[in-house]
Motif scaffolding. Structure first.
Motif, PDB file in Angstrom:
ATOM      1  N   UNK A  23       0.846  -1.198   0.000  1.00 36.45           N
ATOM      2  CA  UNK A  23       0.000   0.000   0.000  1.00 36.45           C
ATOM      3  C   UNK A  23       0.883   1.251   0.000  1.00 36.45           C
ATOM      4  N   UNK A  24       1.867   1.273   0.886  1.00 33.66           N
ATOM      5  CA  UNK A  24       2.757   2.431   0.975  1.00 33.66           C
ATOM      6  C   UNK A  24       3.562   2.579  -0.314  1.00 33.66           C
ATOM      7  N   UNK A  25       4.022   1.475  -0.859  1.00 37.37           N
ATOM      8  CA  UNK A  25       4.760   1.523  -2.129  1.00 37.37           C
ATOM      9  C   UNK A  25       3.890   2.104  -3.242  1.00 37.37           C
ATOM     10  N   UNK A  26       2.629   1.684  -3.311  1.00 33.77           N
ATOM     11  CA  UNK A  26       1.719   2.212  -4.326  1.00 33.77           C
ATOM     12  C   UNK A  26       1.424   3.702  -4.081  1.00 33.77           C
ATOM     13  N   UNK A  27       1.369   4.109  -2.830  1.00 36.35           N
ATOM     14  CA  UNK A  27       1.178   5.532  -2.525  1.00 36.35           C
ATOM     15  C   UNK A  27       2.385   6.345  -2.991  1.00 36.35           C
ATOM     16  N   UNK A  28       3.576   5.802  -2.784  1.00 33.57           N
ATOM     17  CA  UNK A  28       4.786   6.481  -3.276  1.00 33.57           C
ATOM     18  C   UNK A  28       4.735   6.628  -4.792  1.00 33.57           C
ATOM     19  N   UNK A  29       4.319   5.571  -5.468  1.00 35.59           N
ATOM     20  CA  UNK A  29       4.222   5.612  -6.933  1.00 35.59           C
ATOM     21  C   UNK A  29       3.162   6.630  -7.361  1.00 35.59           C
ATOM     22  N   UNK A  30       2.057   6.699  -6.626  1.00 32.66           N
ATOM     23  CA  UNK A  30       1.018   7.687  -6.943  1.00 32.66           C
ATOM     24  C   UNK A  30       1.585   9.104  -6.917  1.00 32.66           C
ATOM     25  N   UNK A  31       2.383   9.391  -5.910  1.00 28.08           N
ATOM     26  CA  UNK A  31       2.966  10.725  -5.822  1.00 28.08           C
ATOM     27  C   UNK A  31       3.911  10.991  -6.998  1.00 28.08           C
TER      28      UNK A  31
END
Length: 175
Positions: A23-31
């Motif tokens: 989840x955190x990795x995908x949030x980083x990618x979103x940014x």
């Protein structure tokens, strides 16, 4: 050098923590995607990233929330040794899931545009990203350590089997 194997359903809390890492990795990618769109546009790399993120949060996200809300949280609340001070936090976590799901809907619509090669007017990664980070921090820092202390082998197996069954059902529905 050799990566640690991913947790299995025999370690349900480890599996939930691994989901949190994704989840955190995908949030980083979103940014990074938001920045990429403003600089490069909705190129094939952006389109693929948007598709991966959307797929993860639309398939794995609901299963993860159900793992916690249907299995883990009710079990924790039934434990006499679960600290009273955290009981309201557990109830809040389920409410946060609803908030995350609501903010996801706006973001998902923007990601569909990116997948189609279009740049949305504004990729609204907030408040979705910050809400996820705070939510994961609370679960990883406060709830999961206590759950790991309270879980016995039988309960771990039961939780893990329920999680595996849920994912098998999700996989069958998406095929």
């Amino acid at each position: 050098m050799i990566a640690e194997p991913a947790p299995s359903f025999d370690d349900p809390i480890g599996l939930l923590r691994a989901c949190h890492e994704r989840i955190i990795s995908h949030c980083d990618i979103l940014e990074r995607l938001a920045e990429h769109l403003s600089q490069v546009g909705a190129d094939p790399e952006a389109q693929q990233a948007a598709a991966r993120i959307r797929r993860y949060f639309e398939i794995s996200g609901p299963a993860h929330h159900a793992d916690e809300e249907v299995q883990l949280f009710p079990w924790l609340l039934a434990q006499a040794k679960f600290p009273d001070i955290l009981r309201s936090s557990v109830a809040n976590l389920a409410a946060q899931h609803r908030q995350l799901e609501a903010t996801w809907q706006t973001l998902a619509a923007d990601l569909v545009q990116v997948e189609a090669g279009q740049v949305p007017h504004l990729l609204l990664v907030e408040p979705f990203v910050s809400m996820n980070r705070a939510h994961v921090a609370l679960e990883n820092g406060e709830i999961f350590p206590i759950a790991e202390k309270l879980l016995d082998l039988s309960t771990m197996r039961s939780l893990g089997m329920a999680m595996a069954t849920r994912r098998a059902l999700v996989e069958n529905e998406t095929q």
